[in-house]
Structure formats: structure tokens, C-alpha cells
Design a protein around this motif. Structure first.
Motif, mmCIF file in Angstrom:
data_model
loop_
_atom_site.group_PDB
_atom_site.id
_atom_site.type_symbol
_atom_site.label_atom_id
_atom_site.label_comp_id
_atom_site.label_asym_id
_atom_site.label_seq_id
_atom_site.Cartn_x
_atom_site.Cartn_y
_atom_site.Cartn_z
ATOM 1 N N ALA A 162 2.706 4.100 9.232
ATOM 2 C CA ALA A 162 2.674 3.735 10.647
ATOM 3 C C ALA A 162 3.979 4.176 11.298
ATOM 4 C CB ALA A 162 2.481 2.231 10.798
ATOM 5 N N ALA A 163 3.882 4.943 12.370
ATOM 6 C CA ALA A 163 5.073 5.384 13.094
ATOM 7 C C ALA A 163 5.527 4.341 14.097
ATOM 8 C CB ALA A 163 4.795 6.707 13.804
ATOM 9 N N ALA A 164 4.665 3.341 14.362
ATOM 10 C CA ALA A 164 4.967 2.256 15.302
ATOM 11 C C ALA A 164 4.174 1.031 14.859
ATOM 12 C CB ALA A 164 4.592 2.673 16.727
ATOM 13 N N PRO A 165 4.521 -0.161 15.312
ATOM 14 C CA PRO A 165 3.771 -1.363 14.913
ATOM 15 C C PRO A 165 2.297 -1.269 15.295
ATOM 16 C CG PRO A 165 5.865 -1.957 15.930
ATOM 17 C CD PRO A 165 5.700 -0.483 16.154
ATOM 18 N N ILE A 166 1.443 -1.802 14.418
ATOM 19 C CA ILE A 166 -0.014 -1.800 14.631
ATOM 20 C C ILE A 166 -0.503 -3.236 14.484
ATOM 21 C CG2 ILE A 166 -2.232 -0.908 13.835
ATOM 22 C CD1 ILE A 166 -0.782 1.501 12.692
ATOM 23 N N ALA A 167 -1.276 -3.706 15.435
ATOM 24 C CA ALA A 167 -1.770 -5.083 15.416
ATOM 25 C C ALA A 167 -2.938 -5.222 14.451
ATOM 26 C CB ALA A 167 -2.199 -5.506 16.817
ATOM 27 N N ARG A 225 -3.228 -5.288 -4.301
ATOM 28 C CA ARG A 225 -2.644 -6.539 -3.813
ATOM 29 C C ARG A 225 -1.994 -6.316 -2.448
ATOM 30 N NH1 ARG A 225 0.467 -8.634 -9.323
ATOM 31 N NH2 ARG A 225 -1.407 -8.736 -10.660
ATOM 32 N N GLY A 226 -2.448 -7.075 -1.492
ATOM 33 C CA GLY A 226 -1.863 -6.993 -0.163
ATOM 34 C C GLY A 226 -2.060 -5.674 0.543
ATOM 35 N N PRO A 227 -3.288 -5.125 0.579
ATOM 36 C CA PRO A 227 -3.487 -3.864 1.306
ATOM 37 C C PRO A 227 -3.265 -4.053 2.799
ATOM 38 C CG PRO A 227 -5.597 -4.825 0.708
ATOM 39 C CD PRO A 227 -4.552 -5.652 0.031
ATOM 40 N N THR A 228 -2.844 -3.007 3.457
ATOM 41 C CA THR A 228 -2.615 -3.067 4.905
ATOM 42 C C THR A 228 -3.827 -2.574 5.691
ATOM 43 O OG1 THR A 228 -1.608 -0.871 4.784
ATOM 44 C CG2 THR A 228 -0.125 -2.773 4.680
ATOM 45 N N TYR A 245 -9.684 -0.307 9.361
ATOM 46 C CA TYR A 245 -9.042 -1.223 10.304
ATOM 47 C C TYR A 245 -7.746 -1.757 9.689
ATOM 48 C CZ TYR A 245 -13.755 -1.240 12.270
ATOM 49 O OH TYR A 245 -14.963 -0.859 12.798
ATOM 50 N N ALA A 246 -6.835 -2.151 10.556
ATOM 51 C CA ALA A 246 -5.603 -2.788 10.083
ATOM 52 C C ALA A 246 -5.954 -4.176 9.555
ATOM 53 C CB ALA A 246 -4.593 -2.879 11.218
ATOM 54 N N GLY A 252 6.251 -0.866 11.886
ATOM 55 C CA GLY A 252 6.579 0.543 11.945
ATOM 56 C C GLY A 252 7.265 1.007 10.673
ATOM 57 N N GLY A 253 6.839 2.133 10.117
ATOM 58 C CA GLY A 253 7.391 2.634 8.865
ATOM 59 C C GLY A 253 6.691 2.120 7.626
ATOM 60 N N GLU A 254 5.760 1.172 7.780
ATOM 61 C CA GLU A 254 5.043 0.622 6.627
ATOM 62 C C GLU A 254 3.882 1.545 6.253
ATOM 63 O OE1 GLU A 254 3.348 -3.739 5.121
ATOM 64 O OE2 GLU A 254 3.878 -3.395 7.221
ATOM 65 N N GLU A 255 3.610 1.642 4.952
ATOM 66 C CA GLU A 255 2.552 2.546 4.493
ATOM 67 C C GLU A 255 1.179 1.898 4.680
ATOM 68 O OE1 GLU A 255 1.331 5.388 0.677
ATOM 69 O OE2 GLU A 255 2.940 3.895 0.471
ATOM 70 N N LEU A 256 0.199 2.734 5.070
ATOM 71 C CA LEU A 256 -1.189 2.299 5.203
ATOM 72 C C LEU A 256 -1.903 2.548 3.882
ATOM 73 C CD1 LEU A 256 -2.026 3.692 8.755
ATOM 74 C CD2 LEU A 256 -1.244 1.406 8.119
ATOM 75 N N VAL A 257 -2.338 1.473 3.229
ATOM 76 C CA VAL A 257 -2.985 1.557 1.917
ATOM 77 C C VAL A 257 -4.183 0.619 1.894
ATOM 78 C CG1 VAL A 257 -0.919 2.218 0.623
ATOM 79 C CG2 VAL A 257 -1.371 -0.198 1.069
ATOM 80 N N PHE A 258 -5.170 0.947 1.042
ATOM 81 C CA PHE A 258 -6.321 0.052 0.869
ATOM 82 C C PHE A 258 -6.771 0.090 -0.583
ATOM 83 C CE2 PHE A 258 -8.407 4.080 1.261
ATOM 84 C CZ PHE A 258 -9.663 3.959 0.698
ATOM 85 N N ASP A 259 -7.593 -0.875 -0.952
ATOM 86 C CA ASP A 259 -8.059 -1.002 -2.333
ATOM 87 C C ASP A 259 -9.213 -0.036 -2.571
ATOM 88 O OD1 ASP A 259 -8.803 -1.755 -4.847
ATOM 89 O OD2 ASP A 259 -9.304 -3.835 -4.349
ATOM 90 N N TYR A 260 -9.032 0.920 -3.474
ATOM 91 C CA TYR A 260 -10.095 1.873 -3.791
ATOM 92 C C TYR A 260 -11.274 1.198 -4.493
ATOM 93 C CZ TYR A 260 -6.899 5.822 -2.844
ATOM 94 O OH TYR A 260 -6.048 6.734 -2.260
ATOM 95 N N GLY A 261 -11.001 0.119 -5.225
ATOM 96 C CA GLY A 261 -12.058 -0.570 -5.965
ATOM 97 C C GLY A 261 -12.169 -0.099 -7.403
#
Length: 275
Positions: A162-167, A225-228, A245-246, A252-261
Motif C-alpha cells: 500500500a502506497a497510502a492508508p487503505i480503509a 495469520r493476520g492477512p491484510t 478487499y481490505a 501506508g507501506g504495509e504489504e497486501l497479503v492473503f491466505d492462499y489456502g
């Protein structure tokens, strides 16, 4: 031998039904309904995350074309789909047979069974289908690409940040790439079934994001654990897709990750990096 009670109950046509026959018919009805519902429930697919795989060997592809034989994994997947279809048909058949048995034993009458029940089932089915379909429809525009950046992620190659905060709850984007419309197309491209950037939306839609220009979703890494980020699949309706979705407020600067399963890692035959 123990004696069987033979209490007599009057029927609507002037005949009589013994007590043990009435109880037997009721037990058949209840058991058949239970088996039918269980068989139907077992047909729901499990696959909430996309199976992703590495490119296949060119020699394997040539061999598949020469022999016209389907890869074992494709045959296994097709068999699973057939079993799901059979399970649904079998469950519905049991429910129908149980209903017919109840009508035959005059435990319920035809008007009481088929008129209100059919109308109610049709109405509830339509409402449920519309509710599920519309709940996954996404009409909002995706997040502006300027708010996202691809850069190196420690120990994982490249990642999406994320280049900026995301709600929380913000619609980020859809999974994009080349659309494959059948299992035959999928296994023709990946005979071993290991396409590292394949997202399975439904049994007739697979999206291959192997091309680096396919979109931003392909750059997201895995975290259990704790996906964004949360993924949701639009399996039905006019616009099948895989939405992201978030999952919470993202700084900002946090990586966007999700659980592949687990299914993804099982298909790949590898173990994810420890978190």
C-alpha cells in the motif's frame, strides 16, 4: 419373539393402516430426507482459494498432444465433478422417493405436498440464489493504482504494498489474466495441473495471471495469520470474478497479503515458508 403392536388407524379412503406400518413409513421418510440432504450438502465445493502452479515442462505438453491422453490429475478432477453432480442428483432422488412413499401410505396428501411445498421451495430457492449472487456482485471501481506499488518483499521476491492508508472493506481489484473456459484448456497449458498463477473461479472459468502485465492481484504473497486482504469469488451471475478487499485498515507501506489456502499448497506439492 416379542409381539408387535398392531394398533389400527383409519385412512382417508376407508382403509386401515397398522401402527407398525405407519411408523415404518415415517422412519423411511425421515431417513431418506436426511440422506438426501447430506448427499446434497456434500456437493458444495470447497475451493475458496485459487489453486496456483508453476509452468509445466514443454516435453510433457508435447507428450500429451501426441498421445491424446488426459493427465491423471485432470481425470481425478473430472471424476470429482461427476461425483458432486451424482451426489446432488442422488440426494434429490431420495427426497422425491421419500415424498412418494409418504403419499402412497397416505401420511400426506398430494395437494398438501406438491402445491404449497413446490411453490415455497421455488420461491425460497430463487430468493436464496438472488441474494447470494447479488451479495457478491461488485459495482464499485477498483482502487486507484497509484495507491499500490510493487516492490521487493523480504524473502518472497516481489510483493504488493500500500502506497497510502487503505480503509477496511475497500474494494481493491479483481484477479485478472487470460481466461480459460474449461479443464481441457487448463491441462493443455499445464499438464501437471501446477499453474502458479491460476485462479479457479468456477468449474468453467480459470484465470491465468502468469503474464506480469495481467494485473496487480498476481503480485500478492501468502500469509495465513493476520492477512491484510480477503478474497471473495463471484461464482454465479452475469459477471463471474474473484474480488479482493481490505480485510482491515492497512497502513501506508504495509504489504497486501492473503491466505492462499491449504488446497493451493497441496496442489503445488510444497510447504509455505514459516511465518
Amino acid at each position: 419373539a416379542p409381539r408387535v403392536s398392531r394398533l389400527i388407524y383409519p385412512c382417508s379412503k376407508g382403509r386401515y393402516l397398522t401402527g407398525h406400518m405407519r411408523c415404518s413409513a415415517m422412519m423411511v421418510l425421515m431417513i431418506s430426507l436426511k440422506m438426501g440432504m447430506c448427499a446434497a450438502l456434500r456437493t458444495s465445493i470447497v475451493s475458496s482459494n485459487p489453486p496456483i502452479t508453476r509452468p509445466a515442462s514443454p516435453m510433457a505438453s508435447v507428450y500429451a498432444h501426441q498421445t491424446n491422453a488426459k493427465p491423471p490429475l485432470q481425470l481425478e478432477v473430472e471424476q470429482t465433478l461427476r461425483l458432486r453432480t451424482f451426489g446432488l442428483a442422488f440426494g434429490l432422488t431420495l427426497v422425491g422417493l421419500a415424498s412418494c412413499a409418504a403419499v402412497h401410505e397416505e401420511m400426506i396428501t398430494l395437494p398438501a405436498l406438491f402445491v404449497p411445498a413446490s411453490l415455497a421451495a421455488a420461491f425460497l430457492g430463487l430468493v436464496a440464489w438472488m441474494a447470494v449472487t447479488l451479495s457478491y456482485e461488485e459495482h464499485r471501481p477498483p482502487l486507484c493504482e497509484e495507491m499500490l506499488v510493487v516492490r521487493p518483499s523480504p524473502g518472497k521476491g516481489n510483493g504488493l504494498f500500500a502506497a497510502a492508508p487503505i480503509a477496511a472493506g475497500t474494494f481493491l481489484f479483481d484477479y485478472q489474466g487470460e481466461v480459460l473456459r474449461s479443464l481441457d484448456e487448463l491441462f493443455e497449458r499445464y499438464p501437471d495441473g501446477r499453474g502458479a498463477y491460476i485462479a479457479c473461479v468456477n468449474s468453467e472459468m480459470y484465470i491465468d495471471g502468469a503474464d506480469p502485465e495481467s494485473g496487480l492481484a498476481r503480485w500478492m504473497n501468502h500469509r495465513r495469520r493476520g492477512p491484510t486482504v480477503q478474497a471473495r469469488k463471484q461464482r454465479f451471475g452475469p459477471s463471474p470474478a474473484m474480488h479482493f478487499y481490505a480485510a482491515r485498515d492497512v497502513a501506508g507501506g504495509e504489504e497486501l497479503v492473503f491466505d492462499y489456502g491449504d488446497e493451493y499448497w497441496d496442489a503445488m506439492g510444497i510447504t509455505p515458508l514459516p511465518e
